[in-house]
Enzyme design. Structure first.
Site, PDB file in Angstrom:
ATOM      1  N   TYR A  59     -12.817  -6.886   5.620  1.00  0.00           N
ATOM      2  CA  TYR A  59     -11.553  -6.953   4.812  1.00  0.00           C
ATOM      3  C   TYR A  59     -11.402  -8.393   4.597  1.00  0.00           C
ATOM      4  O   TYR A  59     -11.180  -9.273   5.508  1.00  0.00           O
ATOM      5  CB  TYR A  59     -10.359  -6.521   5.532  1.00  0.00           C
ATOM      6  CG  TYR A  59      -9.092  -6.642   4.578  1.00  0.00           C
ATOM      7  CD1 TYR A  59      -8.634  -5.794   3.644  1.00  0.00           C
ATOM      8  CD2 TYR A  59      -8.172  -7.709   4.818  1.00  0.00           C
ATOM      9  CE1 TYR A  59      -7.604  -6.175   2.940  1.00  0.00           C
ATOM     10  CE2 TYR A  59      -7.269  -7.974   4.153  1.00  0.00           C
ATOM     11  CZ  TYR A  59      -6.715  -7.168   3.138  1.00  0.00           C
ATOM     12  OH  TYR A  59      -5.583  -7.317   2.270  1.00  0.00           O
TER      13      TYR A  59
ATOM     14  N   ASP B  61     -14.319 -16.058   7.665  1.00  0.00           N
ATOM     15  CA  ASP B  61     -12.837 -15.634   7.486  1.00  0.00           C
ATOM     16  C   ASP B  61     -12.435 -15.071   8.761  1.00  0.00           C
ATOM     17  O   ASP B  61     -12.472 -14.479   9.340  1.00  0.00           O
ATOM     18  CB  ASP B  61     -12.975 -14.409   6.455  1.00  0.00           C
ATOM     19  CG  ASP B  61     -11.656 -13.725   6.405  1.00  0.00           C
ATOM     20  OD1 ASP B  61     -10.564 -14.453   7.018  1.00  0.00           O
ATOM     21  OD2 ASP B  61     -11.291 -12.965   5.431  1.00  0.00           O
TER      22      ASP B  61
ATOM     23  N   TYR C 221       0.856  -1.218   0.080  1.00  0.00           N
ATOM     24  CA  TYR C 221       0.059  -0.089  -0.114  1.00  0.00           C
ATOM     25  C   TYR C 221       0.812   1.099  -0.102  1.00  0.00           C
ATOM     26  O   TYR C 221       0.515   2.198   0.686  1.00  0.00           O
ATOM     27  CB  TYR C 221      -0.862   0.173   1.375  1.00  0.00           C
ATOM     28  CG  TYR C 221      -1.852  -1.165   1.381  1.00  0.00           C
ATOM     29  CD1 TYR C 221      -2.863  -1.418   0.414  1.00  0.00           C
ATOM     30  CD2 TYR C 221      -1.426  -2.298   2.515  1.00  0.00           C
ATOM     31  CE1 TYR C 221      -3.311  -2.849   0.585  1.00  0.00           C
ATOM     32  CE2 TYR C 221      -2.170  -3.380   2.551  1.00  0.00           C
ATOM     33  CZ  TYR C 221      -2.977  -3.647   1.706  1.00  0.00           C
ATOM     34  OH  TYR C 221      -3.899  -4.961   1.862  1.00  0.00           O
TER      35      TYR C 221
ATOM     36  N   LYS D 281      -2.818 -16.316   8.306  1.00  0.00           N
ATOM     37  CA  LYS D 281      -2.127 -15.478   9.257  1.00  0.00           C
ATOM     38  C   LYS D 281      -1.171 -16.226  10.534  1.00  0.00           C
ATOM     39  O   LYS D 281      -0.262 -16.710  10.215  1.00  0.00           O
ATOM     40  CB  LYS D 281      -2.962 -14.490   9.971  1.00  0.00           C
ATOM     41  CG  LYS D 281      -3.241 -12.989   8.929  1.00  0.00           C
ATOM     42  CD  LYS D 281      -3.550 -11.751   9.349  1.00  0.00           C
ATOM     43  CE  LYS D 281      -3.562 -10.914   8.531  1.00  0.00           C
ATOM     44  NZ  LYS D 281      -4.662 -10.531   7.812  1.00  0.00           N
TER      45      LYS D 281
HETATM   46  C1  LIG Z   1      -4.979 -10.648   6.281  1.00  0.00           C
HETATM   47  C2  LIG Z   1      -6.343 -10.941   6.062  1.00  0.00           C
HETATM   48  C3  LIG Z   1      -6.684 -11.587   4.729  1.00  0.00           C
HETATM   49  C4  LIG Z   1      -5.789 -11.684   3.610  1.00  0.00           C
HETATM   50  O1  LIG Z   1      -4.470 -12.640   4.148  1.00  0.00           O
HETATM   51  P1  LIG Z   1      -3.263 -12.395   3.116  1.00  0.00           P
HETATM   52  O2  LIG Z   1      -2.363 -13.669   3.761  1.00  0.00           O
HETATM   53  O3  LIG Z   1      -2.628 -11.188   3.373  1.00  0.00           O
HETATM   54  O4  LIG Z   1      -3.576 -12.542   1.799  1.00  0.00           O
HETATM   55  C5  LIG Z   1      -7.833 -12.209   4.301  1.00  0.00           C
HETATM   56  N1  LIG Z   1      -8.730 -12.028   5.419  1.00  0.00           N
HETATM   57  C6  LIG Z   1      -8.682 -11.560   6.818  1.00  0.00           C
HETATM   58  C7  LIG Z   1      -9.592 -11.389   7.727  1.00  0.00           C
HETATM   59  C8  LIG Z   1      -7.382 -10.809   6.981  1.00  0.00           C
HETATM   60  O5  LIG Z   1      -7.114 -10.312   8.013  1.00  0.00           O
END
Ligand SMILES: *Cc1c(COP(=O)(O)O)cnc(C)c1O
Length: 431
Positions: free
Chosen positions: A151, A251, A19, A280
């Site tokens: 996100y 997610d 970014y 993550k």
């Molecule tokens: C960080 C994140 C993603 C994307 O993960 P990357 O490994 O950066 O592609 C997707 N969803 C959530 C909730 C996130 O915090």
């Protein structure tokens, strides 16, 4: 190796950062090494200093750095193989990790695991599962339903379900698929959601027949705004999905593995999704790896003709090195995981109390090992980050948010220092 000044100059001229403008990037710090909960930074002059990592490397390094058990798992696996393709081949690290994930996952129904390379790809895979499941049943559906403020990653399908404003959908108009966004739910675990629910049910009803999946980050929206919202919202969305035959995707890439004070944010909602994305912290922050878990209902639908298979297969799928480290990281979660998270939580809670009275602070909130100071408007936050560094803590505030997601390995003293640095950061940008 080039001296620090030259490394930084080359970085500024040639290396793109997240970014960031390639032409006038923000100041970037050189990290020499990391251990425990500390990063060792090097200035252009070659001086070194150690700072506590309040970000846990974008929320991944939950055990800290140079963790002996994770290092040992990596070395042992390197002695066997770093990588081997997953098409037609399999290996113990992936099998063991899948078994552990299935056992840890919420409920008993998430029995199938698809490994992917990153969080964004996990969300891509989850959405493809949902689209394929409906298509295979001869009833294709095109839309994904979600809430504003989310996100879900930076590749195209995840961007399409990320908040349209934060995610700059106008930049990608005509390219991104257009999804259906309910209002952002009210903030706070116990907020009254009556009005939100009424609007959301009405909106859902307009699209119900075409919704393939509902996707949310349960209880805590991360990069979209560090927004805590009621579990009841998740239950309403789950009911809407189920009643209309849409699949429910959680997610938990940011919220999984204890971050919000329960093993899964789903646990607070008492809802088990059809599809769960994790990433993550999965490898304790050592390597990129994500996983998508789903129910047998999903695998059966997706594996039906005409496709007969999930049409996805990353080159580095189930990378053995990443799987071995992830397995060791899950072992480290241990029986006292939530105790450790909750001790970080209570220290963050008390040390952020002072921030409420600072000019320009609109809200202070915490959930699990997440602490947030929200300013009343977006600001240039470079002085905030600099003030935190002066207090010996690495933070990366964004928009109007000064926040920390520290490693669970932080002691009370280290967490207090993080809280103090956040307060100092808020003071540094007070109007
Ligand atoms: C960080 C994140 C993603 C994307 O993960 P990357 O490994 O950066 O592609 C997707 N969803 C959530 C909730 C996130 O915090």
């Amino acid at each position: 190796m080039l001296p620090p000044r030259d490394l930084l100059a080359f970085d500024r001229d040639h290396v793109w950062h997240p970014y960031a403008s390639a032409l006038s990037p923000a100041p970037t710090h050189l990290v020499e090494s990391a251990s425990g909960v500390r990063l060792r930074l090097r200035t252009a002059d070659g001086d070194t200093c150690e700072v506590i990592d309040g970000m846990a490397s974008w929320w991944c390094a939950i055990h800290g750095y140079a963790v002996p058990e994770l290092d040992a798992a990596a070395h042992a696996q390197l002695g066997r193989m770093a990588h081997v393709m997953f098409g037609g081949l399999t290996h113990e690290p992936a099998i063991t990790l899948a078994d552990k994930l299935i056992r840890l996952s919420p409920g008993d129904d998430l029995q199938h695991v698809f490994f992917a390379d990153s969080g964004s790809v996990a969300v891509e895979v989850a959405l493809k599962m949902a689209w394929q499941a409906h298509a295979a049943a001869g009833l294709p559906r095109s839309k994904v339903f979600t809430i504003r403020g989310g996100y879900h990653g930076d590749t195209m399908a995840p961007m399409s379900v990320t908040d349209p404003v934060n995610g700059m959908h106008t930049l990608f108009r005509g390219v991104l698929p257009e999804q259906v966004f309910a209002p952002q739910p009210p903030g706070g675990l116990d907020a009254d959601i009556a009005q939100w629910e009424q609007q959301t049910r009405a909106l859902y009803a307009d699209h119900a027949a075409d919704v393939a999946a509902v996707i949310v980050e349960p209880v805590l929206q991360g990069a979209g705004g560090m927004w805590i919202y009621p579990p009841q919202v998740v239950r309403v969305l789950a009911a809407l999905a189920r009643d209309s035959g849409a699949l429910l995707i959680f997610d938990e890439i940011a919220t999984g593995f204890g971050r919000t004070g329960t093993l899964w944010a789903a646990d607070r909602c008492a809802v088990v999704p059809d599809i769960l994305c994790v990433g993550k912290a999965l490898t304790g922050g050592y390597l990129t790896l994500s996983a998508v878990l789903c129910t047998s209902k999903v695998t059966e639908a997706v594996s039906a003709e005409p496709a007969g298979a999930l049409m996805h297969g990353p080159t580095f799928m189930a990378n053995p090195l990443a799987c071995a480290i992830a397995s060791a990281s899950l072992d480290l979660l241990g029986d006292d995981l939530l105790d450790r998270v909750n001790s970080v939580a209570s220290v963050l809670d008390s040390s952020l109390a002072d921030a409420r009275d600072i000019a320009g602070v609109a809200d202070v909130r915490t959930i699990g090992a997440v602490g947030v100071i929200q300013l009343d408007a977006p600001r240039d936050l470079a002085p905030a980050a600099a003030a935190a560094l002066d207090h010996g803590v690495w933070l990366r505030p964004f928009r109007n948010l000064i926040y920390a997601m520290p490693p669970y390995a932080c002691t009370a003293a280290e967490t207090t220092q993080i809280g103090a640095a956040m307060v100092a950061a808020a003071r540094a940008v007070a109007p």
